[in-house]
Design an enzyme around this catalytic site. Structure first.
Site, PDB file in Angstrom:
ATOM      1  N   ASP A  33      13.908  49.072  91.195  1.00  0.00           N
ATOM      2  CA  ASP A  33      14.043  48.346  89.931  1.00  0.00           C
ATOM      3  C   ASP A  33      14.978  49.105  88.986  1.00  0.00           C
ATOM      4  O   ASP A  33      14.716  50.248  88.637  1.00  0.00           O
ATOM      5  CB  ASP A  33      12.646  48.212  89.309  1.00  0.00           C
ATOM      6  CG  ASP A  33      12.657  47.389  88.039  1.00  0.00           C
ATOM      7  OD1 ASP A  33      13.327  46.351  88.035  1.00  0.00           O
ATOM      8  OD2 ASP A  33      12.011  47.794  87.063  1.00  0.00           O
TER       9      ASP A  33
ATOM     10  N   THR B 275      17.864  43.406  85.806  1.00  0.00           N
ATOM     11  CA  THR B 275      18.176  44.625  85.052  1.00  0.00           C
ATOM     12  C   THR B 275      19.352  45.392  85.672  1.00  0.00           C
ATOM     13  O   THR B 275      20.161  45.960  84.962  1.00  0.00           O
ATOM     14  CB  THR B 275      16.946  45.554  84.998  1.00  0.00           C
ATOM     15  OG1 THR B 275      16.384  45.626  86.300  1.00  0.00           O
ATOM     16  CG2 THR B 275      15.921  45.017  84.052  1.00  0.00           C
ATOM     17  N   THR B 276      19.419  45.386  87.007  1.00  0.00           N
ATOM     18  CA  THR B 276      20.506  46.126  87.670  1.00  0.00           C
ATOM     19  C   THR B 276      21.846  45.457  87.401  1.00  0.00           C
ATOM     20  O   THR B 276      22.824  46.116  87.042  1.00  0.00           O
ATOM     21  CB  THR B 276      20.247  46.185  89.193  1.00  0.00           C
ATOM     22  OG1 THR B 276      18.906  46.621  89.406  1.00  0.00           O
ATOM     23  CG2 THR B 276      21.183  47.141  89.871  1.00  0.00           C
TER      24      THR B 276
ATOM     25  N   ASP C 116       8.395  41.495  88.091  1.00  0.00           N
ATOM     26  CA  ASP C 116       9.687  40.798  88.000  1.00  0.00           C
ATOM     27  C   ASP C 116       9.548  39.338  88.414  1.00  0.00           C
ATOM     28  O   ASP C 116      10.061  38.432  87.755  1.00  0.00           O
ATOM     29  CB  ASP C 116      10.737  41.480  88.899  1.00  0.00           C
ATOM     30  CG  ASP C 116      11.274  42.758  88.263  1.00  0.00           C
ATOM     31  OD1 ASP C 116      10.715  43.149  87.227  1.00  0.00           O
ATOM     32  OD2 ASP C 116      12.217  43.354  88.786  1.00  0.00           O
TER      33      ASP C 116
END
Length: 617
Positions: free
Chosen positions: A90, A123-124, A469
């Site tokens: 994550d 998020t990445t 997520d």
């Protein structure tokens, strides 16, 4: 001559390497008082030096998470200073664990946290896009374009991109069926440790989110429309052309929200991950009976009614005088009376709780043996040292309240029956190595518990993050009713659209918009590289398909807009049919956040680092 020597040395720009810069770059020391009349206690960097430093730091941060993007992304092992290991995929968690010194790199770390709290997924990719925009913006500055021009070009590109997503790529689903939701959850967890069991966990995530469904209040609706939390703005944009102006008004009536705070995730060692379970309308709390004499289960019955639960945030121990209170006793016989009264105070409290009808008592503090005796005699389950957050959730689930004190307005002690929560049954069940209390059929606002099982601590933590997520993605889709194809489809479509759009402008911003279009391709490129495929060929095919869909007007090529990457086979395919979908809000927000972060860092052209004052010994 002596005073001039340090000034000359300072202006000669001695190369000094900075952490996270990667490259050696000159640092301009503070101008000496003799030359400028000013004295600055620190170092100052200006112009291109600062920009190169900021961009290098941002790219270094993005490179850390780059390889973890996509369904075949790799995991990172992070070891902290005391040797604790964290294995995760994550992006937000990876960056949160890093101790980043560089101020510009810290902006990207905050960016990942923001995306995590607002959307929960993506998020990445948001960090990778921001770093790529910065890198390309810096190249433009080197070629003589002013940063202000680049910034306004990026803003124009963002506007055009968001409107294209809303008009051309969003698929409005008035009534989402489970298939869409399960596909979105699968897409979200495909890159995580539970990706192989995504069928099982996607169903679990969808059921869990649906189990906490509740009517949205008017405040929620107003808040979501202003903050675009559930993007009702998408609805008018997508339906105005079809003359469906009444759709938003119809949606206003039946608006639901899905508070993830009502979902309790409990991790227990043992068994395999596929034996994780969902307690819909139930609640599990990590506590056990305080004494062996208590019953292991309390069931509701027609005579006794439902099971009442008292949740306390106070000590059920022998009453002691407060600190600093002195009692002067003249008659030694009074000491016995004081001791007896101390016992009676607690006994009266417990009697009031039992008389109110409580059959289960949970407290965050301690319960001593004297008080335990009364509970055992009354056949009540009592648990001590419960987690306060868990109790708050349980109170919400059962429609009760956490009681902090029993004092009322008159100074007497009473226990209000309204504070009791109700449920159908409370049982103590053995899970793994320990026991847990399960409350079934909670009568209050929706609350559910997911019990995760797994081999070890690292796996359970990573499963928890992956599930979080997916839960966020399902929640966003249910609230906004819009989805877009995944697998690089949106980025490729936007890249083609923005290149076309940039040629319609006759100002210098055209260059910045073209760079923005190219920067978006970093997502499909990274996805292909991580899957060990030929990224140049795949991205070329992807762009060709999207260009064909945007240029030709016939309906056959229209469906090519859903073309994305299939990273297992290494080909392009229709990702909407394949079930690779994401919530539209996730894409829109990540573009907004990434562009804002890139603009924030590009605006900086001067950095002054003050040296800490030396304290006199």
């Amino acid at each position: 001559a002596v005073a001039a020597a340090p000034a000359a040395a300072a202006n000669s720009k001695t190369p000094c390497s900075h952490f996270f810069g990667g490259a050696l770059r000159p640092t301009m020391a503070a101008p000496q008082p003799a030359s400028t009349g000013l004295f600055l206690n620190g170092q100052r960097e200006t112009g291109q030096d600062v920009r190169i430093g900021n961009v290098t730091a941002a790219v270094a941060v993005a490179n850390i998470v780059k390889t973890s993007l996509g369904p075949v992304g790799l995991d990172k092992m992070l070891v902290d200073d005391i040797g604790d290991v964290l294995i995760t995929n994550d992006g937000a968690t990876i960056l949160q664990q890093l101790e980043v010194e560089h101020p510009a790199a810290r902006v990207l770390v905050d960016l990942a946290q923001l995306q995590d709290s607002e959307v929960g997924d993506g998020t990445t990719s948001v960090v990778i896009i921001a770093a790529e925009l910065l890198r390309r913006g810096n190249e433009l500055v080197k070629n003589g374009l002013h940063p202000t021009t680049i910034i306004s070009g990026y803003r124009t590109a963002l506007k055009a991109a968001v409107s294209h997503i809303k008009k051309g790529l969003v698929l409005k689903v008035s009534e989402l069926n489970d298939e869409h939701l399960i596909n979105a959850a699968k897409t979200s967890m495909s890159s995580k440790i539970i990706g192989k069991e995504s069928d099982f966990f996607a169903k679990l995530a969808v059921e869990a989110v649906k189990s906490v469904k509740m009517k949205a209040t008017t405040a929620d609706v107003a808040g979501s429309s202003s903050g675009e939390r559930s993007t009702p703005a998408v609805a008018p944009a997508a339906t105005a052309e079809n003359g469906g102006a009444d759709v938003p008004a119809k949606k206003e009536k039946i608006r639901h929200k899905y508070p993830l705070s009502a979902l309790h995730v409990l991790k227990a060692h043992g068994k395999s991950s596929l034996e994780s379970s969902l307690l819909a309308g139930g609640f599990a709390i990590n506590a056990m009976r305080a004494a062996q004499g208590m019953p292991t289960a309390v069931e509701s019955s027609p005579e006794a009614g439902p099971v009442k639960i008292a949740m306390l945030d106070m000590n059920l121990q022998r009453h002691r005088m407060a600190m600093g209170v002195q009692v002067i006793v003249k008659d030694p016989a009074e000491i016995e009376n004081i001791k007896k009264r101390e016992m009676d105070i607690t006994k009266e409290r417990i009697r009031k709780i039992i008389d109110a009808g409580a059959r289960v008592v949970l407290t965050t503090k301690g319960v001593d043996d004297l008080c335990m005796k009364y509970f055992v005699e009354a056949g009540i389950i009592c648990a001590r040292r419960c987690n306060k957050d868990d109790l708050k959730r349980l109170a919400k689930a059962t429609g009760g309240k956490v009681v902090v004190t029993m004092a009322d307005m008159d100074g007497n002690e009473t226990f209000d029956t309204d504070c009791l929560g109700t449920c159908d049954a409370v049982r103590e069940e053995r899970i793994g190595d320990g026991e847990m209390l399960y409350a079934y059929g909670c009568q209050g606002g929706g609350a559910s518990t997911v019990v995760l099982r797994g081999a070890n601590e690292y796996m359970l933590d990573e499963m928890d993050r992956a599930l979080h997520d997916s839960l966020c993605v399902v929640k966003r889709m249910l609230e906004s009713n819009t989805l877009v194809p995944g697998g690089g489809a949106v980025e490729a479509a936007l890249s083609v659209h923005l290149e076309e759009y940039s040629t319609t402008l006759d100002s210098r911003e055209q260059l910045a918009i073209q760079e923005y279009a190219d920067a978006l391709l970093v997502i499909p490129k990274t996805l292909a590289v991580n899957a060990a495929k030929d990224s140049s060929e795949l991205v070329a095919k992807l762009r060709a398909a999207h260009a064909k869909s945007q240029k030709s007007g016939d309906s056959e090529n229209e469906l090519l807009k859903n073309t994305g990457l299939d990273l297992i086979e290494g080909v392009i395919r229709d990702n909407l049919t394949a079930g690779v979908v994401e919530p539209a809000i996730s894409k829109i927000k990540s573009l907004r956040f990434a562009t804002e972060a890139a603009i924030t860092i590009l605006r900086i052209d001067d950095r002054i680092t003050l040296t800490p004052e030396q304290k006199q010994q």
